[in-house]
Design a protein around this motif. Structure first.
Motif, PDB file in Angstrom:
ATOM      1  N   ALA A 178       0.951  -1.209  -0.002  1.00 26.06           N
ATOM      2  CA  ALA A 178       0.782  -0.037   0.049  1.00 26.06           C
ATOM      3  C   ALA A 178       1.020   0.993  -0.376  1.00 26.06           C
ATOM      4  O   ALA A 178       0.317   2.038  -0.419  1.00 26.06           O
ATOM      5  CB  ALA A 178      -1.136   0.080   0.724  1.00 26.06           C
ATOM      6  N   ALA A 179       2.396   1.253   0.959  1.00 29.76           N
ATOM      7  CA  ALA A 179       2.718   2.332   0.726  1.00 29.76           C
ATOM      8  C   ALA A 179       3.709   2.488  -0.870  1.00 29.76           C
ATOM      9  O   ALA A 179       3.729   3.789  -1.165  1.00 29.76           O
ATOM     10  CB  ALA A 179       4.549   2.488   2.126  1.00 29.76           C
ATOM     11  N   LEU A 180       3.944   1.580  -1.512  1.00 32.74           N
ATOM     12  CA  LEU A 180       5.168   1.869  -2.809  1.00 32.74           C
ATOM     13  C   LEU A 180       4.122   1.635  -4.258  1.00 32.74           C
ATOM     14  O   LEU A 180       4.394   2.287  -4.983  1.00 32.74           O
ATOM     15  CB  LEU A 180       6.321   0.146  -2.834  1.00 32.74           C
TER      16      LEU A 180
ATOM     17  N   PRO B   5       1.696   2.817  -4.902  1.00 33.73           N
ATOM     18  CA  PRO B   5       0.839   4.198  -5.297  1.00 33.73           C
ATOM     19  C   PRO B   5       1.439   4.790  -6.323  1.00 33.73           C
ATOM     20  O   PRO B   5       0.943   5.985  -6.939  1.00 33.73           O
ATOM     21  CB  PRO B   5      -0.294   4.548  -4.605  1.00 33.73           C
ATOM     22  N   VAL B   6       2.739   4.523  -5.882  1.00 31.06           N
ATOM     23  CA  VAL B   6       3.822   5.706  -6.834  1.00 31.06           C
ATOM     24  C   VAL B   6       4.395   4.772  -7.564  1.00 31.06           C
ATOM     25  O   VAL B   6       5.222   5.456  -8.403  1.00 31.06           O
ATOM     26  CB  VAL B   6       4.299   6.805  -5.719  1.00 31.06           C
TER      27      VAL B   6
ATOM     28  N   SER C  95       1.589   8.258  -0.460  1.00 32.45           N
ATOM     29  CA  SER C  95       0.531   7.222   0.221  1.00 32.45           C
ATOM     30  C   SER C  95       1.552   6.398   0.985  1.00 32.45           C
ATOM     31  O   SER C  95       0.751   5.368   2.253  1.00 32.45           O
ATOM     32  CB  SER C  95      -0.016   6.039  -1.450  1.00 32.45           C
ATOM     33  N   TYR C  96       2.561   6.567   1.347  1.00 30.11           N
ATOM     34  CA  TYR C  96       3.942   6.057   1.904  1.00 30.11           C
ATOM     35  C   TYR C  96       3.335   6.500   3.408  1.00 30.11           C
ATOM     36  O   TYR C  96       4.662   6.064   4.045  1.00 30.11           O
ATOM     37  CB  TYR C  96       4.881   5.386   1.457  1.00 30.11           C
ATOM     38  N   PHE C  97       3.022   7.642   4.052  1.00 35.48           N
ATOM     39  CA  PHE C  97       2.542   7.804   5.325  1.00 35.48           C
ATOM     40  C   PHE C  97       1.159   7.147   5.711  1.00 35.48           C
ATOM     41  O   PHE C  97       0.165   6.832   4.989  1.00 35.48           O
ATOM     42  CB  PHE C  97       2.326   9.145   5.502  1.00 35.48           C
TER      43      PHE C  97
ATOM     44  N   LEU D 153       5.197   4.313   6.583  1.00 32.47           N
ATOM     45  CA  LEU D 153       4.308   3.112   6.423  1.00 32.47           C
ATOM     46  C   LEU D 153       5.921   1.867   5.241  1.00 32.47           C
ATOM     47  O   LEU D 153       5.844   0.903   6.149  1.00 32.47           O
ATOM     48  CB  LEU D 153       3.180   2.657   5.414  1.00 32.47           C
ATOM     49  N   ALA D 154       6.978   2.581   4.312  1.00 29.73           N
ATOM     50  CA  ALA D 154       7.206   1.382   3.769  1.00 29.73           C
ATOM     51  C   ALA D 154       9.114   0.601   4.889  1.00 29.73           C
ATOM     52  O   ALA D 154       9.072   1.962   5.817  1.00 29.73           O
ATOM     53  CB  ALA D 154       8.139   2.572   3.242  1.00 29.73           C
TER      54      ALA D 154
END
Lengths: 623, 91
Positions: A288-290, A292-293, B55-57, B87-88
């Protein structure tokens, strides 16, 4: 690790410590002759005291190995100073050898290590074994049974015929051994390790408490660099550390506080579940973190720019029909294992399906064009149970698929293609049982044969883990294959710096600091600061160490690893990345900076600086 | 009474070494804009081109966790505690 008698006062209390106040117990095991020579060795320096790769590299630098599988090549198994102690996450066992996978361009095997948790290391600690050096080769399939000759007696190692274990999957081996040795924990190889001649990336599996109690395949893996292949080459199918648990005394209050920090503090938070003091959900959250980008590998490390991987996000999997439970290693409060179960008839967790970490999920699903969680769970379990490194296996699969996409007229691996689940299962089975050397040899060797190096995703023969190489020019200086030995994979994402000096500094001063946990015996997921680790060392061993001194030992260990690479002929040309990594991929929503020109300058500056550092530390005079 | 906002340790180097901030705003989104105007080096590291939190927060609002895209809807009240969490994670 024991203290010399001189260092204890008349009450047996500890005094201030120096390295020579410690001894470690090494067992030299000649597998060809079936003989064991134990020795207690007084430590020369803190590298000796701390163990793991710090001590292991010192051992390897005095060895010359031309063929990793030569019986004369040694396989070292050791502990860190915190392994098997009351420090939470102190569970690591290390395997070191000249690798059958990692290789210089000149063809020489290079020093490598892999490590895992589970309870095997704790049992070794209870047996007062700090290190095993396995040399030679057993005549037939063998297990090493390590136990005490009598209660509180000396530790002995027996050679036991293991013919009955041949061909068994990892969990079947462990469960069978558990029936036979009730007090023991186990290090085993799967079918892949048994067929080491054709599988260079076999892993060693370490048993866990949860696995022995539940019967489920929940081993922990020392995956990288083919340490399972090494064990297989020595005809050792299992090592049994057999002793009742030794209960320690009351924990010092300082250690209790540190353990609470490990379990609930900020350092481990990302690896815990939300219910455990607001954790981030573990490495699975990287999806979900990586994604989306579009900074997450898909299709051999080229993101699709689509939302195909969304169905593999944990919240989407938890919609059912699965239950995800956070479970833990022995006495660890982080509970980083995100174990997926089918929903049982009672609505609770039913059949265990797989332990899902980001790495295997990505490399055995999105990166090979599989976007279905059911298929991903099957593949993760299959690779684990055959006893292979999921990173090397997954990346080799994606390379083969990409090769076939580009060369439909001359396919390899039976025409394996992206997203072909059935064929992938078949190919994995063949690799893991020694029937497909073409892929079992790994990406480097396969790409050389095919003259397809430009998209073969590895450095020095170690396949890239599930972090885009396009945004991480630090990979070539990772001494153990990527994110676990060179912490530069998130720098662009989080710090957004693209300057040359920034990256030189990141590689030559910072990224390798992650190696600390590769000799102390703690898990990287503890997230302890250097200050906290110094406190843990004091509480557990009595060693009073300041942070700069610890950092220097980490630096020396890293430089020793680099020097070991140079000893086998690695030059500037070896510190490289596949050419297509340097191309621009517009779908990756991060700055494009790792160009050929940038990387060329980076390589020159990093290697020059490492030259200086090696001389500064006097490590150029070794070997 | 202002709202307390905490940023990830790694990003404190872009805010003069500071992690904890006392700020006032109606929503978390406004709070982040306010923070980034005070420390411009944080902007590119926290907010995308359209100003959204990457999004990675994740967001912790009074110990309750929200995804990054909830920033615009999280209303801030005096005394609230807000934390931006990365989150990463490797491994």
């Amino acid at each position: 690790m024991s203290q010399t008698a001189e260092n204890k006062d008349s009450n047996g209390d500890q005094e201030a410590k120096s390295p020579t106040d410690f001894q470690f117990a090494r067992y030299n095991v000649d597998l060809s002759l079936g003989k064991v020579h134990p020795e207690n060795i007084t430590c020369e320096d803190y590298e000796d005291v701390f163990g793991g790769i710090a001590r292991g590299f010192k051992f390897l630098e005095n060895k010359s190995v031309k063929d990793a599988y030569d019986p004369g090549a040694s396989l070292v198994l050791n502990l860190g100073v915190l392994s098997g102690t009351d420090f939470m996450t102190g569970l690591r066992t290390y395997f070191l050898a000249y690798s059958p996978l990692k290789r210089s361009l000149s063809g020489m095997p290079s020093a490598m290590w892999s490590t895992g948790s589970g309870k095997f290391g704790t049992k070794l600690r209870h047996l007062d074994v700090d290190e095993l050096v396995l040399t030679g080769r057993c005549a037939g399939p063998t297990l090493l049974h390590i136990h005490r000759s009598e209660e509180d007696g000396p530790t002995v190692i027996d050679f036991v015929d293991a013919s009955d274990l041949v061909g068994l999957l990892v969990n079947d081996k462990i469960q069978r051994l558990h029936q036979q040795y009730a007090d023991a924990h186990f290090a085993v190889i799967g079918p892949a390790g048994e067929t080491y001649q054709t599988v260079r990336y076999a892993a060693v599996a370490l048993s866990t408490e949860n696995q022995l109690k539940s019967g489920d395949p929940k081993a922990r893996y020392c995956g990288r660099g083919g340490m399972g292949s090494m064990l297989g080459s020595k005809n050792i199918l299992a090592i049994v550390a057999d002793t009742p648990d030794r209960r320690g005394g009351k924990q010092p209050s300082a250690l209790k506080i540190l353990n609470q920090e490990v379990a609930r503090g900020e350092g481990s938070r990302r690896f815990r579940d939300a219910k455990k003091n607001n954790g981030g959900g573990g490495t699975w959250a990287n999806y979900a973190a990586l994604d989306p980008v579009h900074a997450m590998p898909e299709m051999n490390f080229v993101p699709t720019g689509s939302n195909k991987s969304e169905q593999l996000y944990r919240p989407n999997v938890e919609k059912g029909p699965y239950i995800v439970k956070d479970e833990s290693c022995y006495r660890c409060g982080i509970s980083c294992h995100k174990n997926v179960y089918d929903v049982g008839e009672d609505g609770k967790a039913g059949n265990f399906r797989a332990k899902v970490d980001y790495e295997p999920l990505n490399l055995l699903a999105s990166n090979i064009g599989i976007f279905n969680i059911e298929q991903a769970l099957e593949l993760i379990e299959q690779v684990d149970n055959l006893g292979m490194d999921s990173i090397s296996c997954g990346t080799t699969l994606s390379f083969a698929m990409e090769y076939n996409r580009r060369n439909p007229e001359s396919p390899i691996a039976e025409g394996l293609s992206y997203g072909d689940y059935e064929k992938t299962c078949d190919i994995v089975e063949k690799i893991g049982t020694g029937q497909l050397e073409e892929l079992g040899q790994g990406t480097l060797r396969l790409s050389e044969q095919l003259h397809a190096e430009s998209y073969a995703m590895h450095s020095k023969g170690l396949e890239f883990p599930a972090y885009l190489p396009q945004i991480n020019p630090g990979y070539p200086w990772a001494t153990a294959g990527g994110h676990m030995s060179m912490r530069t994979m998130f720098l662009l994402l989080l710090e957004r710096e693209t300057g040359l000096d920034y990256w030189v500094d990141a590689i030559t001063n910072k990224g390798y600091m992650t190696l600390r946990d590769d000799f102390l015996g703690a898990c990287k997921f503890s997230g302890m600061t250097h200050e906290q680790i110094c406190s843990a060392l004091s509480a557990v061993t009595g060693i009073e160490m300041k942070v700069p001194e610890l950092e220097r030992i980490i630096k020396r260990t890293f430089l020793r690893a680099i020097q070991l690479e140079r000893q086998v002929g690695m030059t500037d040309a070896d510190y490289d990345m596949p050419a297509e990594v340097h191309e621009e991929y517009p779908q990756i929503e991060l700055p494009h900076f790792n160009t050929p020109e940038f990387f060329s300058q980076l390589k020159q500056k990093v290697n020059s600086r490492l030259d200086e550092m090696i001389v500064e530390e006097g490590l150029n005079q070794v070997g | 009474m202002p709202v307390e906002l905490v940023i990830p340790p790694r990003l404190s180097q872009f805010a003069n070494g500071q992690r904890h901030f006392q700020l006032q705003a109606g929503t978390l989104q406004e709070l982040l804009e306010h923070l980034c105007s005070q420390h411009p080096d944080l902007r590119v590291r926290l907010l995308g081109e359209t100003g959204q939190l990457y999004s990675y927060f994740a967001i912790l609002h009074n110990q309750q966790q929200f995804a990054a895209d909830a920033a615009a809807t999280i209303a801030c009240r005096d005394g609230d505690q807000l934390e931006i969490m990365t989150l990463a994670s490797g491994g």
